[in-house]
Motif scaffolding. Structure first.
Motif, PDB file in Angstrom:
ATOM      1  N   LEU A 136       0.841  -1.201   0.000  1.00  0.00           N
ATOM      2  CA  LEU A 136       0.000   0.000   0.000  1.00  0.00           C
ATOM      3  C   LEU A 136       0.871   1.244   0.000  1.00  0.00           C
ATOM      4  O   LEU A 136       1.682   1.449   0.907  1.00  0.00           O
ATOM      5  N   LEU A 137       0.684   2.082  -1.007  1.00  0.00           N
ATOM      6  CA  LEU A 137       1.312   3.399  -1.062  1.00  0.00           C
ATOM      7  C   LEU A 137       0.240   4.460  -0.862  1.00  0.00           C
ATOM      8  O   LEU A 137      -0.889   4.303  -1.336  1.00  0.00           O
ATOM      9  N   GLY A 138       0.586   5.540  -0.196  1.00  0.00           N
ATOM     10  CA  GLY A 138      -0.364   6.623   0.012  1.00  0.00           C
ATOM     11  C   GLY A 138       0.249   7.681   0.908  1.00  0.00           C
ATOM     12  O   GLY A 138       1.470   7.702   1.132  1.00  0.00           O
ATOM     13  N   GLN A 142      -3.938  -9.271   2.836  1.00  0.00           N
ATOM     14  CA  GLN A 142      -2.867  -8.955   3.779  1.00  0.00           C
ATOM     15  C   GLN A 142      -2.143  -7.738   3.221  1.00  0.00           C
ATOM     16  O   GLN A 142      -1.600  -7.789   2.109  1.00  0.00           O
ATOM     17  N   VAL A 143      -2.154  -6.644   3.969  1.00  0.00           N
ATOM     18  CA  VAL A 143      -1.635  -5.372   3.475  1.00  0.00           C
ATOM     19  C   VAL A 143      -0.317  -5.043   4.164  1.00  0.00           C
ATOM     20  O   VAL A 143      -0.233  -5.043   5.395  1.00  0.00           O
ATOM     21  N   ILE A 144       0.699  -4.767   3.361  1.00  0.00           N
ATOM     22  CA  ILE A 144       1.994  -4.353   3.902  1.00  0.00           C
ATOM     23  C   ILE A 144       2.317  -2.952   3.401  1.00  0.00           C
ATOM     24  O   ILE A 144       1.820  -2.522   2.355  1.00  0.00           O
ATOM     25  N   THR A 145       3.131  -2.232   4.162  1.00  0.00           N
ATOM     26  CA  THR A 145       3.506  -0.867   3.803  1.00  0.00           C
ATOM     27  C   THR A 145       5.022  -0.745   3.749  1.00  0.00           C
ATOM     28  O   THR A 145       5.752  -1.582   4.284  1.00  0.00           O
ATOM     29  N   PRO A 146       5.518   0.304   3.117  1.00  0.00           N
ATOM     30  CA  PRO A 146       6.973   0.489   3.028  1.00  0.00           C
ATOM     31  C   PRO A 146       7.611   0.743   4.392  1.00  0.00           C
ATOM     32  O   PRO A 146       6.927   1.004   5.393  1.00  0.00           O
ATOM     33  N   ALA A 147       8.934   0.682   4.406  1.00  0.00           N
ATOM     34  CA  ALA A 147       9.700   1.012   5.610  1.00  0.00           C
ATOM     35  C   ALA A 147       9.476   2.475   5.981  1.00  0.00           C
ATOM     36  O   ALA A 147       9.083   3.288   5.137  1.00  0.00           O
ATOM     37  N   PRO A 148       9.715   2.842   7.253  1.00  0.00           N
ATOM     38  CA  PRO A 148       9.428   4.213   7.697  1.00  0.00           C
ATOM     39  C   PRO A 148      10.053   5.304   6.838  1.00  0.00           C
ATOM     40  O   PRO A 148       9.399   6.300   6.513  1.00  0.00           O
ATOM     41  N   ASP A 165      10.889   5.150   3.722  1.00  0.00           N
ATOM     42  CA  ASP A 165      10.192   5.186   2.435  1.00  0.00           C
ATOM     43  C   ASP A 165       8.818   5.823   2.573  1.00  0.00           C
ATOM     44  O   ASP A 165       8.374   6.578   1.696  1.00  0.00           O
ATOM     45  N   ARG A 166       8.123   5.535   3.662  1.00  0.00           N
ATOM     46  CA  ARG A 166       6.827   6.165   3.886  1.00  0.00           C
ATOM     47  C   ARG A 166       6.960   7.681   3.941  1.00  0.00           C
ATOM     48  O   ARG A 166       6.138   8.419   3.386  1.00  0.00           O
ATOM     49  N   LEU A 183      12.276   7.242  -7.265  1.00  0.00           N
ATOM     50  CA  LEU A 183      12.122   6.865  -5.859  1.00  0.00           C
ATOM     51  C   LEU A 183      10.933   5.930  -5.676  1.00  0.00           C
ATOM     52  O   LEU A 183      11.037   4.910  -4.983  1.00  0.00           O
ATOM     53  N   TYR A 184       9.811   6.252  -6.296  1.00  0.00           N
ATOM     54  CA  TYR A 184       8.630   5.385  -6.198  1.00  0.00           C
ATOM     55  C   TYR A 184       8.920   4.013  -6.794  1.00  0.00           C
ATOM     56  O   TYR A 184       8.482   2.989  -6.253  1.00  0.00           O
TER      57      TYR A 184
END
Length: 234
Positions: free
Chosen positions: A122-124, A145-151, A153-154, A177-178
């Motif tokens: 999930l990007l946002g 199951q939703v995972i997010t980038p590292a801090p 990267d967020r 970068l994205y």
């Protein structure tokens, strides 16, 4: 076809894409010179952004409820909130109106599930990636199951959205970068990636990702047309 209410301006860059996508799909479905009956309530994003970063979600809820009521009074027969982040307040908005609010997570979750995928990145905005309102609906209603980038990267993803994309700024540096963040999510087991901010589609497309992308803007807009053309309550 029922009248679609668009609650936009967050940012107007993506709201313009909603309007275009909805009318393109309506013409494709109905032919000829058809376009979608719609009303739009568009807010000043500068005020919204300031309240978001101040953490004043009470004031934001009041503004979103007022805008939703305004759209209904203007003739909307279903409501599309043209932003992911403000779906944090979707329940409060739905309680204030008698028309259905088409939640952005549902067409996205259904599209992913239809592809037989279950683990997604999930990007946002930081609000969307770090708070549970979108992730939990995707997990609860669609079995994902939703995972997010590292801090770090967020933080970069969030900065680019607010400093660049909502202002219509698109750069090769930010695209790179994205791309790198999406590659890291794929390396972490993401079978697909949700573009969970309605501006991200301005920056990257499928060619930039090693796994399938699911763009919330496009899927939400197409679902709005489907709902508006359906018989009975949406």
């Amino acid at each position: 076809m029922r009248t679609i209410g668009l609650l936009g301006g967050m940012s107007w860059e993506s709201s313009a894409h909603y309007y275009r996508l909805i009318n393109q799909e309506t013409r494709r479905r109905l032919g000829g010179t058809h376009s979608a009956p719609s009303v739009m309530v568009s807010v000043d994003f500068a005020a919204i952004e300031a309240l978001q970063h101040a953490g004043d979600w009470v004031s934001l809820a009041g503004r979103m409820v007022d805008a939703a009521v305004q759209a209904e009074r203007g003739g909307a027969e279903l409501l599309v909130l043209c932003t992911n982040t403000m779906h944090k307040l979707a329940d409060a908005m739905q309680q204030a109106i008698s028309i259905a609010l088409l939640h952005i997570a549902d067409p996205v979750g259904q599209a992913i599930a239809d592809q037989g995928l279950s683990r997604v990145g999930l990007l946002g905005t930081a609000f969307t990636m770090e708070q549970p309102f979108l992730r939990e609906r995707l997990e609860r209603n669609h079995g994902l199951q939703v995972i997010t980038p590292a801090p770090e990267d967020r933080a970069s993803i969030h900065r680019i959205i607010y400093d660049e994309l909502v202002r219509g700024i698109v750069t090769d540096e930010s695209r790179a970068l994205y791309r790198a963040v999406m590659a890291r999510l794929a390396d972490s087991g993401a079978q697909a990636i949700i573009l969970g901010c309605t501006e991200i589609m301005l920056l990257v497309d499928q060619a930039d990702s090693p796994v399938p992308l699911f763009d919330t803007t496009t899927l939400h807009a197409l679902a709005a047309v489907e709902a508006a053309l359906a018989e009975g309550p949406s």
